[in-house]
Design a protein around this motif. Structure first.
Motif, PDB file in Angstrom:
ATOM      1  N   LYS A  42      23.838   8.161  -2.961  1.00 34.08           N
ATOM      2  CA  LYS A  42      24.702   7.743  -4.069  1.00 34.08           C
ATOM      3  C   LYS A  42      25.318   6.406  -3.721  1.00 34.08           C
ATOM      4  N   PHE A  43      25.479   5.573  -4.730  1.00 32.36           N
ATOM      5  CA  PHE A  43      26.151   4.285  -4.542  1.00 32.36           C
ATOM      6  C   PHE A  43      27.359   4.252  -5.459  1.00 32.36           C
ATOM      7  N   ARG A  44      28.408   3.559  -4.989  1.00 31.67           N
ATOM      8  CA  ARG A  44      29.541   3.306  -5.872  1.00 31.67           C
ATOM      9  C   ARG A  44      29.766   1.801  -5.885  1.00 31.67           C
ATOM     10  N   GLU A  50      30.324   6.887  -9.398  1.00 36.09           N
ATOM     11  CA  GLU A  50      29.209   6.978  -8.454  1.00 36.09           C
ATOM     12  C   GLU A  50      27.887   7.022  -9.210  1.00 36.09           C
ATOM     13  N   MET A  51      26.872   6.375  -8.649  1.00 35.18           N
ATOM     14  CA  MET A  51      25.551   6.391  -9.258  1.00 35.18           C
ATOM     15  C   MET A  51      24.581   7.023  -8.256  1.00 35.18           C
ATOM     16  N   THR A  52      23.826   8.006  -8.722  1.00 34.72           N
ATOM     17  CA  THR A  52      22.869   8.658  -7.818  1.00 34.72           C
ATOM     18  C   THR A  52      21.559   7.881  -7.848  1.00 34.72           C
ATOM     19  N   SER A  73      10.664   0.010 -11.574  1.00 33.75           N
ATOM     20  CA  SER A  73      11.763  -0.760 -10.999  1.00 33.75           C
ATOM     21  C   SER A  73      13.067   0.047 -11.072  1.00 33.75           C
ATOM     22  N   GLY A  74      13.796   0.059  -9.977  1.00 31.62           N
ATOM     23  CA  GLY A  74      15.100   0.734  -9.960  1.00 31.62           C
ATOM     24  C   GLY A  74      15.034   2.224  -9.666  1.00 31.62           C
ATOM     25  N   CYS A  75      13.838   2.758  -9.345  1.00 31.94           N
ATOM     26  CA  CYS A  75      13.734   4.215  -9.134  1.00 31.94           C
ATOM     27  C   CYS A  75      14.124   4.623  -7.718  1.00 31.94           C
ATOM     28  N   GLY A  76      14.357   3.647  -6.846  1.00 26.66           N
ATOM     29  CA  GLY A  76      14.830   3.996  -5.499  1.00 26.66           C
ATOM     30  C   GLY A  76      13.801   3.791  -4.387  1.00 26.66           C
ATOM     31  N   LYS A  77      12.720   3.076  -4.668  1.00 26.08           N
ATOM     32  CA  LYS A  77      11.686   2.846  -3.642  1.00 26.08           C
ATOM     33  C   LYS A  77      12.263   2.116  -2.426  1.00 26.08           C
ATOM     34  N   SER A  78      12.960   1.016  -2.721  1.00 25.73           N
ATOM     35  CA  SER A  78      13.525   0.238  -1.606  1.00 25.73           C
ATOM     36  C   SER A  78      14.590   1.036  -0.874  1.00 25.73           C
TER      37      SER A  78
HETATM   38  N1  LIG Z   1      23.637  -1.468  -2.091  1.00 23.53           N
HETATM   39  C1  LIG Z   1      23.633  -0.987  -3.342  1.00 23.53           C
HETATM   40  N2  LIG Z   1      24.771  -0.831  -4.036  1.00 23.53           N
HETATM   41  C2  LIG Z   1      24.778  -0.313  -5.281  1.00 23.53           C
HETATM   42  N3  LIG Z   1      23.676   0.072  -5.948  1.00 23.53           N
HETATM   43  C3  LIG Z   1      22.499  -0.055  -5.303  1.00 23.53           C
HETATM   44  C4  LIG Z   1      22.411  -0.587  -3.975  1.00 23.53           C
HETATM   45  N4  LIG Z   1      21.093  -0.585  -3.610  1.00 23.53           N
HETATM   46  C5  LIG Z   1      20.416  -0.084  -4.644  1.00 23.53           C
HETATM   47  N5  LIG Z   1      21.239   0.231  -5.655  1.00 23.53           N
HETATM   48  C6  LIG Z   1      20.847   0.832  -6.938  1.00 23.53           C
HETATM   49  O1  LIG Z   1      20.048   1.965  -6.655  1.00 23.53           O
HETATM   50  C7  LIG Z   1      18.973   2.068  -7.578  1.00 23.53           C
HETATM   51  C8  LIG Z   1      17.667   2.055  -6.834  1.00 23.53           C
HETATM   52  O2  LIG Z   1      17.499   0.775  -6.247  1.00 23.53           O
HETATM   53  P1  LIG Z   1      16.203   0.360  -5.423  1.00 23.53           P
HETATM   54  O3  LIG Z   1      15.988   1.324  -4.313  1.00 23.53           O
HETATM   55  O4  LIG Z   1      16.370  -1.071  -5.050  1.00 23.53           O
HETATM   56  O5  LIG Z   1      15.026   0.527  -6.511  1.00 23.53           O
HETATM   57  P2  LIG Z   1      13.522  -0.029  -6.509  1.00 23.53           P
HETATM   58  O6  LIG Z   1      13.230  -0.578  -5.154  1.00 23.53           O
HETATM   59  O7  LIG Z   1      12.670   1.154  -6.867  1.00 23.53           O
HETATM   60  O8  LIG Z   1      13.457  -1.073  -7.572  1.00 23.53           O
HETATM   61  C9  LIG Z   1      19.114   0.895  -8.533  1.00 23.53           C
HETATM   62  O9  LIG Z   1      19.784   1.350  -9.692  1.00 23.53           O
HETATM   63  C10 LIG Z   1      19.974  -0.094  -7.771  1.00 23.53           C
HETATM   64  O10 LIG Z   1      20.734  -0.886  -8.651  1.00 23.53           O
END
Ligand SMILES: Nc1ncnc2c1ncn2[C@@H]1O[C@H](COP(=O)(O)OP(=O)(O)O)[C@@H](O)[C@H]1O
Ligand SMILES: [Mg+2]
Length: 286
Positions: A42-44, A50-52, A73-78
């Motif tokens: 989760k990120f805040r 909070e965002m899961t 994009s944005g699914c959490g791969k990174s």
């Molecule tokens: N350090 C962070 N702080 C807040 N939100 C984050 C952070 N890193 C990633 N996110 C959020 O988490 C979600 C997944 O991000 P990410 O893993 O980068 O996706 P992907 O690589 O699939 O595009 C996104 O909504 C992104 O905005």
């Protein structure tokens, strides 16, 4: 059974009620080099809600395996890759690499990481950029290793070139060589070719396969390119968002070494179609 499972998926649906998590049949702990066990992240942002980013992700990567993670994009791969690289900590759940924590591996320089932004130092030459991790780790430079890697990535003759004297593809190859120079046990690649044109990207895929075939480093590639994942990986995890979870796990059926011809085969096109369908907002029919 999903559409994909009829054309090469080797996964079994977990019987435990986690309806959309698929796991491999062979999940013996000895076989797993990297294990992500029920990780939630989760990120805040500031004082906002909070965002899961990741909802209960579990996956295993075997030693010497090449695994790709694809997803919109944005699914959490990174985020998954950053948990393994110890650049993020899970909110709950556990990550281990050969029984160690990611931070132990990172501290011991046993992880190699390359991102879309090559992050080369502009004032250093190819050989100096590749050798930089030795300096950062306080180790003596192994010049033979640097030379071998330059040959392996096809940049012999460019040892003294600086990043701005090289193309985008060449810079990414230097970045990957730098990630490999300390002989890491795990190579983590986050969209390394994301900024390249399609033709260069394909060449880079062929080069990366050649490099991996020689070194057999356990590799995790994050990409949004279905073609790239199918050409390079032994297995592909398909993620869906948001919050991110593993939707499917696909075993890639193509024998190695893979030639660009496989990309023209009917089976390749069929898998591209199926995986692309799975990435669409509502996924493949289950
Ligand atoms: N350090 C962070 N702080 C807040 N939100 C984050 C952070 N890193 C990633 N996110 C959020 O988490 C979600 C997944 O991000 P990410 O893993 O980068 O996706 P992907 O690589 O699939 O595009 C996104 O909504 C992104 O905005
Ligand atoms: Mg990303």
């Amino acid at each position: 059974m999903s559409h994909i499972s009829t054309i090469g998926i080797s996964a079994k649906r977990q019987a435990s009620g986690q309806a959309d998590v698929l796991t491999l049949a062979d999940t013996s702990p000895e076989a797993a080099a990297i294990e992500i066990d029920h990780c939630i992240k989760k990120f805040r942002l500031g004082s906002g809600p909070e965002m899961t980013a990741l909802a209960d992700v579990s996956l295993k990567i075997r030693s010497g395996e090449f695994v790709a993670i694809i997803g919109p994009s944005g699914c959490g791969k990174s985020t998954v890759l950053r948990l393994i690289a110890s650049l993020e900590q899970p909110t709950s759940g556990h990550v281990s690499i050969k029984g160690n924590s990611p931070s132990e591996l990172a501290d011991q320089h046993r992880l190699g990481v390359a991102f879309q932004d090559h992050a080369l130092l502009p004032w250093l030459t190819t050989e100096q950029n590749i050798a930089l991790p030795y300096r950062l780790a306080g180790k003596k430079t192994d010049h033979d290793r640097v030379k071998d890697l330059i040959r392996l990535i096809g940049l012999a003759g460019f040892e003294k070139a600086r990043p701005k004297q090289m193309s985008g593809g060449m810079r990414q190859r230097v970045s990957i060589a730098r990630a490999l120079v300390l002989k890491p046990e795990v190579l983590l690649l986050d969209e390394p070719f994301g900024a390249l044109d399609a033709v260069t990207r394909r060449q880079m895929n062929i080069e990366l396969q050649r490099t991996w075939t020689e070194l057999r480093t356990t590799t995790l590639l994050v990409t949004h390119s279905v073609d790239e994942a199918l050409f390079l990986a032994d297995r592909i995890f398909v993620m869906t968002g948001r919050p991110g979870r593993v939707l499917q796990e696909v075993s890639v059926p193509f024998a190695r070494p893979r030639t660009p011809e496989i990309m023209r085969s009917e089976e390749f096109h069929r898998l591209v179609d199926s995986l692309t369908l799975a990435l669409e907002p509502h996924g493949a029919p289950q």
